[in-house]
Design an enzyme around this catalytic site. Structure first.
Site, mmCIF file in Angstrom:
data_model
loop_
_atom_site.group_PDB
_atom_site.id
_atom_site.type_symbol
_atom_site.label_atom_id
_atom_site.label_comp_id
_atom_site.label_asym_id
_atom_site.label_seq_id
_atom_site.Cartn_x
_atom_site.Cartn_y
_atom_site.Cartn_z
ATOM 1 N N GLN A 59 0.826 -1.195 0.000
ATOM 2 C CA GLN A 59 0.000 0.000 0.000
ATOM 3 C C GLN A 59 0.864 1.249 0.000
ATOM 4 O O GLN A 59 0.583 2.224 -0.694
ATOM 5 C CB GLN A 59 -0.909 -0.010 1.237
ATOM 6 C CG GLN A 59 -1.996 1.009 1.188
ATOM 7 C CD GLN A 59 -2.814 0.876 -0.075
ATOM 8 O OE1 GLN A 59 -3.142 -0.218 -0.516
ATOM 9 N NE2 GLN A 59 -3.105 1.998 -0.701
ATOM 10 N N HIS B 68 2.192 3.069 -3.241
ATOM 11 C CA HIS B 68 1.309 3.808 -4.155
ATOM 12 C C HIS B 68 1.690 5.275 -4.256
ATOM 13 O O HIS B 68 1.646 5.866 -5.326
ATOM 14 C CB HIS B 68 -0.150 3.692 -3.702
ATOM 15 C CG HIS B 68 -0.849 2.515 -4.287
ATOM 16 N ND1 HIS B 68 -0.991 2.348 -5.641
ATOM 17 C CD2 HIS B 68 -1.447 1.456 -3.717
ATOM 18 C CE1 HIS B 68 -1.653 1.213 -5.874
ATOM 19 N NE2 HIS B 68 -1.932 0.652 -4.716
ATOM 20 N N GLU C 244 -10.191 1.955 3.592
ATOM 21 C CA GLU C 244 -10.471 1.543 2.211
ATOM 22 C C GLU C 244 -10.160 0.044 2.057
ATOM 23 O O GLU C 244 -11.013 -0.743 1.682
ATOM 24 C CB GLU C 244 -9.596 2.379 1.267
ATOM 25 C CG GLU C 244 -9.745 2.007 -0.199
ATOM 26 C CD GLU C 244 -8.631 2.588 -1.052
ATOM 27 O OE1 GLU C 244 -7.600 3.035 -0.491
ATOM 28 O OE2 GLU C 244 -8.782 2.583 -2.288
ATOM 29 N N HIS C 245 -8.917 -0.326 2.340
ATOM 30 C CA HIS C 245 -8.514 -1.731 2.343
ATOM 31 C C HIS C 245 -8.329 -2.170 3.788
ATOM 32 O O HIS C 245 -7.771 -1.425 4.588
ATOM 33 C CB HIS C 245 -7.182 -1.933 1.615
ATOM 34 C CG HIS C 245 -7.191 -1.474 0.188
ATOM 35 N ND1 HIS C 245 -6.716 -0.237 -0.197
ATOM 36 C CD2 HIS C 245 -7.623 -2.074 -0.943
ATOM 37 C CE1 HIS C 245 -6.843 -0.108 -1.501
ATOM 38 N NE2 HIS C 245 -7.396 -1.201 -1.988
ATOM 39 N N ASP D 290 -6.529 -6.257 -5.715
ATOM 40 C CA ASP D 290 -6.133 -5.187 -6.633
ATOM 41 C C ASP D 290 -6.156 -5.675 -8.077
ATOM 42 O O ASP D 290 -6.332 -4.890 -8.998
ATOM 43 C CB ASP D 290 -4.709 -4.707 -6.306
ATOM 44 C CG ASP D 290 -4.674 -3.884 -5.032
ATOM 45 O OD1 ASP D 290 -5.729 -3.361 -4.637
ATOM 46 O OD2 ASP D 290 -3.585 -3.765 -4.433
ATOM 47 N N HIS E 273 -53.480 16.880 -5.860
ATOM 48 C CA HIS E 273 -53.073 15.487 -5.629
ATOM 49 C C HIS E 273 -54.282 14.657 -5.202
ATOM 50 O O HIS E 273 -54.476 13.531 -5.645
ATOM 51 C CB HIS E 273 -52.009 15.415 -4.528
ATOM 52 C CG HIS E 273 -50.637 15.775 -4.994
ATOM 53 N ND1 HIS E 273 -50.302 17.032 -5.424
ATOM 54 C CD2 HIS E 273 -49.500 15.036 -5.115
ATOM 55 C CE1 HIS E 273 -49.023 17.059 -5.771
ATOM 56 N NE2 HIS E 273 -48.509 15.856 -5.597
#
Lengths: 430, 430
Positions: free
Chosen positions: B255, B258, B322-323, B356, B415
């Site tokens: 990770q 990145h 996220e992960h 991934d 209505h």
């Protein structure tokens, strides 16, 4: 009303243009309120409630006894009607629950998807001339079925600083325990940042005027999600000789009475229907208490004649109506080929008001052409889906080399390494 | 790396703070590009591609032969790996298809919900040092399963004005026929407004740098939807004595490589694991080609020791990773009680890189805490749900009075009238 016969396709975009909304002036006000609420919390909320609503409040939140006692002031017939509607809305939204989806994509590679509730949600219910308790049903019921832990409701106080009993009664009936007499931009700001009284939420739902709309947009820049972008309400009716012109006119008017910027459109292959609907509409309009509003909306509306069903469908899909009534002989064709619409009403005995109140479907829907890419509110609006995976030793031995090749080709060596280490470990142990 | 022992709950928010992103400077640029592209179409796209990418282009779109020939330049091992990944991703996303949901909420009141594809979608694939063909798989496969009619791909040209063959090959493999060598803000603007070459789309997907992120946000103000708000990538590992410290370290590093703003966090009840992971991490880091990037990300990361699993879960849910890797003896407890996460990886043999690339789950996920309220990309991201209803004469006779009472109480007479007219008509015919 504007009648249009066989408009060429190039003219559709202009013909179907929605009323334009200008927000730039409101934006500066919204930013100011957001800053103040973020900084000063309840004090700022109080100041803006005094300024915008002309109300001085000692407490923002309703007490338990205020919540429990509201029901007594709601006529019993209305309470019964709200309960009937609630049951139908519950049935339709409960049916939307989806179970876990599990797939073994490769041997030893188990992938699954589950939906879990959004912990904290905020519901905004507009004030104004009438209490919109129906919107509480549409938002609080799916929130409760989803299992949201905290549901907060904000609604602007009336001139005497109170909420309408029908609002409080409906909220309580739907299990909401935290009700705040706060409206407008300051309500959205309060739920975005949290204050001493108002809890911060993760997603805000509900309709509102241009101030609320701009405030919700602004909230998204502070990490809060919203149900959908808003715009004036709209209805498109596709009808032919099988439709009752009186019914069509009454449906168009029910949409038109929402606001002067509402848009109603009739699309038909039968020119004579346009005349019949127009005549019925003028008769019915005269009897309406909100005649002035409906008249203005009707002035902006269109009756459009097209040569055939194919053309009708293309035009309807380009428009992407929020509400869409189909009353045509070739009903199945229209149902099958409609690609863009919020909520669809089929046949002579299905007025739009059924879905607005009590049939079970949700009335929080994408307007302004957003039906092309947004859903209305569903059970899923109160949940998020999470993916899971579990891989066995055999699974990674088999899939690992694929991952290694791909990670290397993307230049991500550490991604590859996380697999290689495991493969080495397993192979050395074989 | 920062080691933290038993942090008090009040400190969590600070402790888990994400790297801050400042966008205000980029916003002015984005607005300028949007205005120019809206006004001048392809000419503006060409100008900005020259300016930002340093590339002069004769055509923006790839020809059919360029698309067909790209595969030859992709090594056969990579083509095989991409195809394996594609099959797994297809399996998992096909399983997400949901059928029509039908409920008769009251006698004669039929309500149903159907999902229909978003007609036109745009996929953005970043350029840079490596070709991110895996992201094409993650977006184009669900778009194809959903049945989107038009799928457009934009990716920035390299220095020689070309796209990487693996990008073109993967796009073609996934059925994309319209590929544009356009990147950055101008690509997002092109898909938002449409130009002479680039079609306008209704929803834009895909990752990107801060320029693309700001451009996607800006696109939403012009009626285009986006997959989700973006932020730097992140991973949280919950591990105990059952976890292999070497594996944990390799996942954290995968990770961290990145970007310098990536965030990695280890949460454990075992202080000795923190030391073991740290040692493994330092050893492994030295061997990485992207060591400089990973080192910076690791410097910002945290190893957090908590007293028990309950505390771990609360902290993880507050963070909303996220992960999220779970490698704990009490795996079922963690799985059951996790409320906020994008994608979850379970056990020693489930590296994040599996998801991934090739296990089948989607890697387009909510970062920056958005897992509290957003899903990652699923099949549903390419569809919208539409509600339908059809009411019989008997159905409206029974439900009608409920609608009348509610519409009247909300002050919406038209209505009510749409129902009353039908009831009168039916009753007079009885």
């Amino acid at each position: 009303m504007k009648k249009v016969y066989n408009p060429p396709m190039e003219s559709w975009e202009n013909l179907l243009q929605r009323p334009v909304q200008a927000f730039s002036e409101v934006e500066a006000v919204a930013r100011e309120v957001f800053e103040a609420v973020r900084r000063d919390g309840d004090t700022a909320i109080g100041n803006y409630t005094r300024k915008f609503d002309g109300v001085e409040q000692e407490t923002l939140e309703l007490s338990e006894s205020e919540i429990l006692n509201a029901g007594k002031e709601v006529p019993i017939a209305l309470r019964k009607a709200i309960q009937t509607a609630k049951e139908n809305i519950e049935k339709f939204h409960r049916a939307q629950r989806t179970g876990r989806i599990t797939v073994e994509t490769s041997p030893g590679v188990q992938c699954w998807q589950e939906k879990r509730p959004i912990d904290k949600v905020g519901l905004y219910i507009p004030g104004g001339t009438a209490p919109l308790f129906s919107t509480i049903l549409m938002l609080a019921i799916p929130a409760s079925i989803a299992g949201c832990r905290e549901v907060v409701l904000c609604s602007p106080p009336g001139k005497e600083g109170q909420l309408h009993p029908a609002i409080i009664y409906t909220a309580h009936l739907c299990g909401i325990r935290r009700i705040f007499k706060v409206g407008g931009i300051q309500a959205i700001a309060g739920m975005t940042f949290g204050t001493q009284s108002i809890p911060r939420v993760f997603k805000i739902f509900g309709p509102g005027n241009q101030y609320v709309t701009v405030a919700k947009q602004l909230a998204t820049t502070f990490g809060v999600a919203i149900d959908m972008p808003a715009g004036p309400s709209e209805l498109l009716v596709a009808a032919d000789h099988t439709a009752d012109p009186e019914f069509v006119a009454s449906d168009l008017l029910s949409q038109a009475e929402h606001g002067t910027d509402s848009q109603v459109v009739l699309v038909t292959t039968r020119p004579e229907l346009m005349d019949q609907v127009e005549a019925a509409l003028e008769r019915q309009l005269d009897l309406l208490p909100r005649k002035a509003i409906a008249q203005k909306a009707i002035d902006n509306s269109k009756l459009i004649c097209v040569p055939d069903d194919d053309t009708a469908i293309e035009l309807i899909n380009q428009y992407g109506p929020e509400h869409y009534i189909i009353c045509c002989e070739n009903e199945a064709y229209y149902l099958e080929n409609t690609r863009n619409a919020g909520s669809v009403f089929v046949g002579n005995y299905t007025p739009e008001s059924a879905g607005d109140y009590a049939s079970g479907t949700n009335h929080t829907l994408p307007t302004n052409g957003y039906a092309r890419q947004y859903s209305g509110v569903t059970l899923d609006s109160f949940m998020k889906s999470i993916s899971f995976q579990k891989i066995t030793a055999q699974g990674i031995l088999q899939l690992g080399p694929t991952i290694e090749v791909m990670a290397e080709a993307e230049g991500l060596q550490a991604h590859k390494n996380a697999v290689s280490l495991r493969l080495e470990h397993l192979r050395s142990g074989l």
